[in-house]
Design a protein around this motif. Structure first.
Motif, PDB file in Angstrom:
ATOM      1  N   ASP A   1       0.736  -1.090  -0.037  1.00 50.78           N
ATOM      2  CA  ASP A   1       0.104   0.082  -0.186  1.00 50.78           C
ATOM      3  C   ASP A   1       0.779   1.104  -0.090  1.00 50.78           C
ATOM      4  O   ASP A   1       0.653   2.205  -0.819  1.00 50.78           O
ATOM      5  CB  ASP A   1      -0.713   0.051   1.307  1.00 50.78           C
ATOM      6  CG  ASP A   1      -1.959  -0.965   1.230  1.00 50.78           C
ATOM      7  OD1 ASP A   1      -2.011  -1.627   0.266  1.00 50.78           O
ATOM      8  OD2 ASP A   1      -2.699  -1.280   2.424  1.00 50.78           O
ATOM      9  N   TYR A   2       1.771   1.115   1.063  1.00 44.29           N
ATOM     10  CA  TYR A   2       2.805   2.413   0.988  1.00 44.29           C
ATOM     11  C   TYR A   2       3.409   2.640  -0.493  1.00 44.29           C
ATOM     12  O   TYR A   2       3.674   3.667  -0.932  1.00 44.29           O
ATOM     13  CB  TYR A   2       3.391   2.425   2.174  1.00 44.29           C
ATOM     14  CG  TYR A   2       2.789   2.890   3.408  1.00 44.29           C
ATOM     15  CD1 TYR A   2       2.273   3.892   3.650  1.00 44.29           C
ATOM     16  CD2 TYR A   2       2.758   1.824   4.473  1.00 44.29           C
ATOM     17  CE1 TYR A   2       1.454   4.157   4.782  1.00 44.29           C
ATOM     18  CE2 TYR A   2       1.883   1.997   5.505  1.00 44.29           C
ATOM     19  CZ  TYR A   2       1.425   3.166   5.830  1.00 44.29           C
ATOM     20  OH  TYR A   2       0.606   3.391   6.970  1.00 44.29           O
TER      21      TYR A   2
ATOM     22  N   ASN B   1       2.150   9.511  -5.732  1.00 41.38           N
ATOM     23  CA  ASN B   1       2.733  11.039  -5.341  1.00 41.38           C
ATOM     24  C   ASN B   1       3.698  11.270  -6.234  1.00 41.38           C
ATOM     25  O   ASN B   1       3.826  12.455  -6.871  1.00 41.38           O
ATOM     26  CB  ASN B   1       3.055  10.991  -3.869  1.00 41.38           C
ATOM     27  CG  ASN B   1       1.749  11.405  -3.015  1.00 41.38           C
ATOM     28  OD1 ASN B   1       0.815  11.819  -3.460  1.00 41.38           O
ATOM     29  ND2 ASN B   1       1.782  10.395  -1.938  1.00 41.38           N
TER      30      ASN B   1
ATOM     31  N   GLU C   1       3.648   9.703   1.988  1.00 42.78           N
ATOM     32  CA  GLU C   1       2.570  10.701   1.763  1.00 42.78           C
ATOM     33  C   GLU C   1       3.096  11.751   1.172  1.00 42.78           C
ATOM     34  O   GLU C   1       2.049  12.666   0.439  1.00 42.78           O
ATOM     35  CB  GLU C   1       2.286  11.198   3.230  1.00 42.78           C
ATOM     36  CG  GLU C   1       3.335  12.317   3.918  1.00 42.78           C
ATOM     37  CD  GLU C   1       2.814  12.690   5.244  1.00 42.78           C
ATOM     38  OE1 GLU C   1       1.572  12.894   5.285  1.00 42.78           O
ATOM     39  OE2 GLU C   1       3.724  13.063   6.141  1.00 42.78           O
TER      40      GLU C   1
ATOM     41  N   GLN D   1       1.134   4.332  -2.833  1.00 46.35           N
ATOM     42  CA  GLN D   1       0.894   5.636  -2.301  1.00 46.35           C
ATOM     43  C   GLN D   1       2.194   6.507  -2.904  1.00 46.35           C
ATOM     44  O   GLN D   1       2.094   7.740  -3.535  1.00 46.35           O
ATOM     45  CB  GLN D   1       0.612   5.834  -0.930  1.00 46.35           C
ATOM     46  CG  GLN D   1       0.085   7.262  -0.252  1.00 46.35           C
ATOM     47  CD  GLN D   1       0.309   7.308   1.293  1.00 46.35           C
ATOM     48  OE1 GLN D   1       0.748   6.517   1.820  1.00 46.35           O
ATOM     49  NE2 GLN D   1      -0.011   8.453   1.601  1.00 46.35           N
TER      50      GLN D   1
END
Lengths: 273, 473, 214
Positions: free
Chosen positions: B66-67, B74, B214, B70
């Motif tokens: 998942d990370y 980005n 993030e 992400q």
């Protein structure tokens, strides 16, 4: 006769090998001495010193006669299956005792830290391993906890203390032996410059990688010598054999002993180099 | 990944006898061990931070897919590109393709263990692209055609004199003919040469200490500032790194950044910590117009769900090397892997196979100091033991040792046999002693007596004497 | 396509090995990073940590005082009064006042001096923060041999994390291409673990803390 073993086989084995546990003659609590195979074979006097200390701390000493090896050599060499069966034997053997005392940081660490990891949590032996871990103590921890104060003749004046890695890092043994040694009037306790560094024994490591192990112990004896100590005390016979042997090979006039020998005042008189 | 650990014993012996190396390794104690202890003591919450760092990394690894997605989203949103490499070959091919697309001739590189792992430099050279290492240590070993001997201090095995010789040999072509002996002069000369290379490079390649999911940032930590020049001057910036470098948030990243330099060099912070996020924006005055991140798997995903998964927490600080008594005595080259010391003893077999890395997890006395200092609390000795178990299961343990262990297990299974064995051994040891000491033993015992004497048993076994004295049993 | 295969395979392996976790990531936690007496004295902490990292510090009352302070510093270091002024500072002060010569070519040669601003500074470790942007050229920070940084007194924050608030990254703004935390001069300890200054970047770092923020 109580059978607390998990199977009839264990019970039968115990019947075959062991005399029934005698009723204690006095009201003193009992402590089992798990002597370790190295003490048993190479340094029996450490076993007697330990027994004397446990007794002086107010316990009756029992040496369970089925004890052999805790399984550490096999465990650390990847032979997990054998280690597990050796652990199983030891767990059964020590089952009847509410106090188990071990004059070795690494064997005590094996029982306290590693035994539970050998069994699945669903296995009945896991619970027994945990219970044994809780009942087992390294000798100096046991003595310190029971407020033991040595009253024996001083046999060494300038003493360096060597921490065994398992004792120090697995069991957090650091202050206890030092506090006990300081209770010997006239004894000056000396600290190594790198007390947290391994002496190079490492069980089978010292014979598998003799050159590296040899250099590690050479560094250690140099550190010990630099303290100006006449005696170096420690809590593990593995480290003891290693350090003592190197000191001797280097022709240094420094005595190596188990901390129990100093505390019990049973050290042999100094011999010439 | 090339691993040459078969000759570990011989290389270790040679290292122990190498006076120059031994002198160089003495710097570890002051340079790293004491510095780390002081830095840790200065930070009130150091131990609590380690717990948190362990938990953050464990959480990230458990949710790594998942990370990674992400992070990729980005980077892509900002105009960067993420490339996925299953193995070293794919990673090298991706880097080469990017270089070729830009028509690159020279590539500056800041220190990256992952590019060492995938052996990027020889591959680029073979394909006509000149890689230039810019970290001073990496630059020196590139000139010497060596491999790094430490994951954060690549030339810890060299003396100043050896570096002086290396510069004297290679620098005349840049117009520097004098053999310098003062450290600051040597650094100045290398700086001057590398400055020209920085300015002319077509592509800059860095690793990443962390990737922030993030924001899509690649974070690089240096003391020299070379990663910043590598990533700021050329028009293309390629980040080559492992998939395990993710952290979820900026806050997590700063937590890690408080631990990394303190654990590594004992600094509270390194001179440079840079967050690289995407390519140059339209209005920016400078910066590369293309930004690529190459994510390398190369065996890492196979560690998931195994007893080696926790190794994916590793942040490559090198504290385990610095505190390892084996590493401190033999240096990194003896291990025959770009990842030496305790972390290498666990990671190398995970990436290259235990059959190629047999000695590595065995060459440890299990003193436990590595685990004690690991900022993310990786149980390194436990994992080395797991590798020993795998070896034992696959019959890779040397035959003599296997037999010895089997025999001991049989002996220990029966108190009667055990007691007989103790009695016999005790007698034999006392028999071979001369004037109270044993000076030479055969077989496995030779390893012992080659280095030290042994005091024979003082008498019969403790249990036997205890019984004879009527002790309670 | 090979690349897509690799992506799918890697992500697939990761997801297969570990059952999907539902546990949330634990919320951020604040840690104590210093407990010196007067820890609230942020500027004092900044100066102390910067000096520990081999930076030097001088305080000025306003931006107008900067050119003179720069000239004085350069003279004190026996350096020529010639420097590159970062774009964000150029219009804010008058460099003729300090008899300084401004040279705006990219400072790639040895010995160049750069005067620059920053987006913030961090007391925790005596760090200043450089970033890319429309009016900024962060390359100057790494190329200079002598770097002089103007830090506004109210630009100093307590801990690293606050930088991202200042950049409004936490409230949805994209991060600049480069955010660089710089602490002291460039250094290397590669040769015999002995620190040498000025490895690739500045050999000297001088910080002017100005009560007026650029």
């Amino acid at each position: 006769m109580p059978f607390s073993g998990p199977s009839r086989l264990c019970a039968a084995r115990r019947l075959w090998h062991y005399a029934p546990v005698k009723k204690p003659l006095q009201t003193k609590p009992q402590a089992a001495l798990f002597v370790t195979c190295l003490v048993d074979l190479i340094r029996p006097q450490v076993g007697f010193a330990s027994a004397a200390l446990i007794e002086a701390a107010g316990f009756e000493v029992v040496v369970p006669k089925g004890q052999t090896c805790c399984g550490q050599p096999n465990y650390n060499s990847g032979d997990r299956r054998a280690a597990r069966s050796m652990a199983e034997r030891t767990i059964e053997e020590l089952e009847p005792y509410s106090h188990v005392v071990v004059p070795s940081g690494s064997c005590a660490g094996m029982i306290k830290v590693h035994y539970p990891s050998l069994f699945d949590e669903a296995d009945a032996l896991f619970g027994k391993a945990r219970a044994l871990a809780d009942r087992t103590e390294e000798l100096t921890v046991f003595l310190a906890r029971h407020g033991y104060t040595p009253s024996v003749p001083l046999q060494a004046t300038r003493v360096a203390y060597h921490d065994s890695c398992s004792g120090l890092r697995e069991l957090g043994i650091h202050d206890q032996p030092r506090a006990l040694l300081r209770k010997l009037p006239g004894l000056k306790l000396l600290e190594l410059s790198e007390p947290e560094v391994c002496c190079g024994f490492g069980g089978t490591f010292c014979v598998k990688y003799p050159d590296i192990s040899g250099r590690m112990v050479e560094n250690k004896t140099a550190d010990i010598t630099a303290t100006g100590a006449d005696t170096v005390a420690m809590g593990d016979v593995g480290c003891l054999l290693n350090i003592e042997g190197k000191l001797r090979r280097e022709g240094r006039d420094i005595r190596a002993c188990h901390v129990a020998e100093l505390l019990a005042g049973t050290l042999e008189p100094r011999r010439g180099g | 990944m090339e691993v040459e650990s078969g000759a570990f014993v011989e290389k270790a012996r040679a290292a122990l006898g190498d006076a120059t190396l031994q002198h160089a390794l003495k710097h570890i104690k002051h340079g790293f061990v004491e510095a780390r202890a002081n830095a840790a003591a200065r930070l009130p919450d150091f131990e609590a931070m380690r717990d948190r760092a362990r938990d953050v990394k464990a959480h990230t690894i458990a949710n790594l897919a998942d990370y990674l997605e992400q992070f990729e989203a980005n980077v892509t949103a900002l105009g960067g590109r993420v490339h996925w490499a299953r193995d070293a070959g794919e990673a090298r091919a991706i880097v080469l393709a990017i270089c070729r697309n830009t028509g690159a001739r020279t590539v500056t590189k800041s220190k990256s263990m992952v590019t060492e792992e995938i052996e990027l430099n020889p591959y680029l050279e073979e394909h006509g692209i000149e890689p230039i290492e810019t970290d001073l240590g990496e630059y020196i070993i590139q000139l010497r055609k060596e491999k790094p001997s430490h994951i954060i201090a690549p030339v810890i095995h060299l003396s100043k004199d050896q570096v002086a010789d290396t510069f004297h040999e290679h620098h005349p072509k840049h117009g520097f003919h004098e053999r310098l002996t003062v450290r600051s002069d040597m650094v100045r000369e290398a700086r001057s040469i590398l400055r020209q290379r920085f300015v002319k490079a077509d592509v800059g390649i860095t690793g990443a200490n962390f990737l922030v999911a993030e924001t899509g940032s690649a974070v690089v930590v240096t003391n020299e500032g070379n990663a910043d020049l590598t990533a700021s001057l050329p028009d293309t910036h390629i980040v080559v790194t492992g998939i395990e470098k993710l952290v979820p948030t900026l806050d997590d990243c700063h937590l890690m950044l408080r631990l990394l330099p303190r654990s590594a060099t004992g600094q509270d912070i390194t001179a440079y910590i840079s967050f690289f996020t995407g390519p140059k924006r339209a209005a920016d005055l400078s910066g590369p117009s293309s930004f690529h991140v190459v994510l390398l798997d190369n065996g890492r995903s196979n560690m998931m769900g195994t007893e080696f998964e926790e190794m994916l927490r590793c942040i490559r600080c090198g504290a385990c090397l610095n505190h390892c008594p084996v590493y401190a005595n033999i240096g990194g080259h003896a291990y025959g892997s770009v990842y030496p010391g305790p972390m290498g003893a666990v990671l190398t077999p995970s990436l290259a196979g235990i059959d190629k890395a047999g000695h590595l997890p065995n060459a440890s006395s299990f003193c436990g100091r590595c685990e004690e200092v690991c900022p993310v609390r990786i149980p390194l000795p436990r994992m080395m033991r797991h590798w020993r178990e795998r070896e034992f299961e696959r019959h890779l343990t040397p035959r003599g040792a296997r037999w010895g262990l089997h025999a001991w297990a049989v002996i220990a299974a029966s108190p009667t046999v055990y007691r007989a064995m103790q009695w016999t051994t005790s007698r034999l040891l006392r028999l071979v002693a001369w004037r109270g000491w044993i000076r030479r033993l055969p077989l496995a015992g030779a390893g012992w007596t080659g280095q030290r004497d042994m005091r024979p048993p003082s008498g019969d076994s403790f249990q036997r004497q205890w019984r004879k004295r009527g002790g309670r049993r | 396509m090979v690349a897509d295969d690799s992506r799918a395979e890697i992500l697939g392996r990761l997801r297969q090995a570990v059952p999907r976790q539902t546990a949330d990531h634990a919320p951020p936690r604040a840690f104590r990073t210093w407990q010196a007496p007067g820890a609230t004295e942020i500027q004092g902490r900044f100066v102390q940590r910067l000096e520990a990292a081999r930076g030097t510090v001088e305080k000025v009352a306003s931006l107008a005082d900067v050119p003179e302070a720069v000239a004085r510093y350069l003279a004190g270091q026996n350096l020529p009064a010639r420097l590159n002024v970062a774009p964000e500072l150029k219009s804010l002060m008058d460099f003729a006042a300090g008899a300084l010569t401004v040279d705006d070519s990219l400072p790639v040669e040895d010995g160049r001096v750069v005067l620059t601003g920053c987006i913030a500074a961090v007391a925790e470790t005596g760090t200043f923060v450089a970033a890319s942007g429309p009016n900024r050229d962060p390359r100057l920070n790494y190329l200079a041999e002598t770097l002089i940084v103007v830090v506004g007194a109210d630009q100093i924050v307590e801990a690293y994390e606050e930088i991202w608030n200042r950049l409004r990254v936490r409230t949805g703004k994209e991060a600049p291409r480069l955010v660089s935390f710089i602490t002291g001069p460039s250094r290397t300890a590669d040769i015999e673990q002995t620190i040498e200054w000025g490895a690739h970047g500045p050999r000297r770092l001088h910080v002017l803390i100005s009560d007026e923020t650029p």
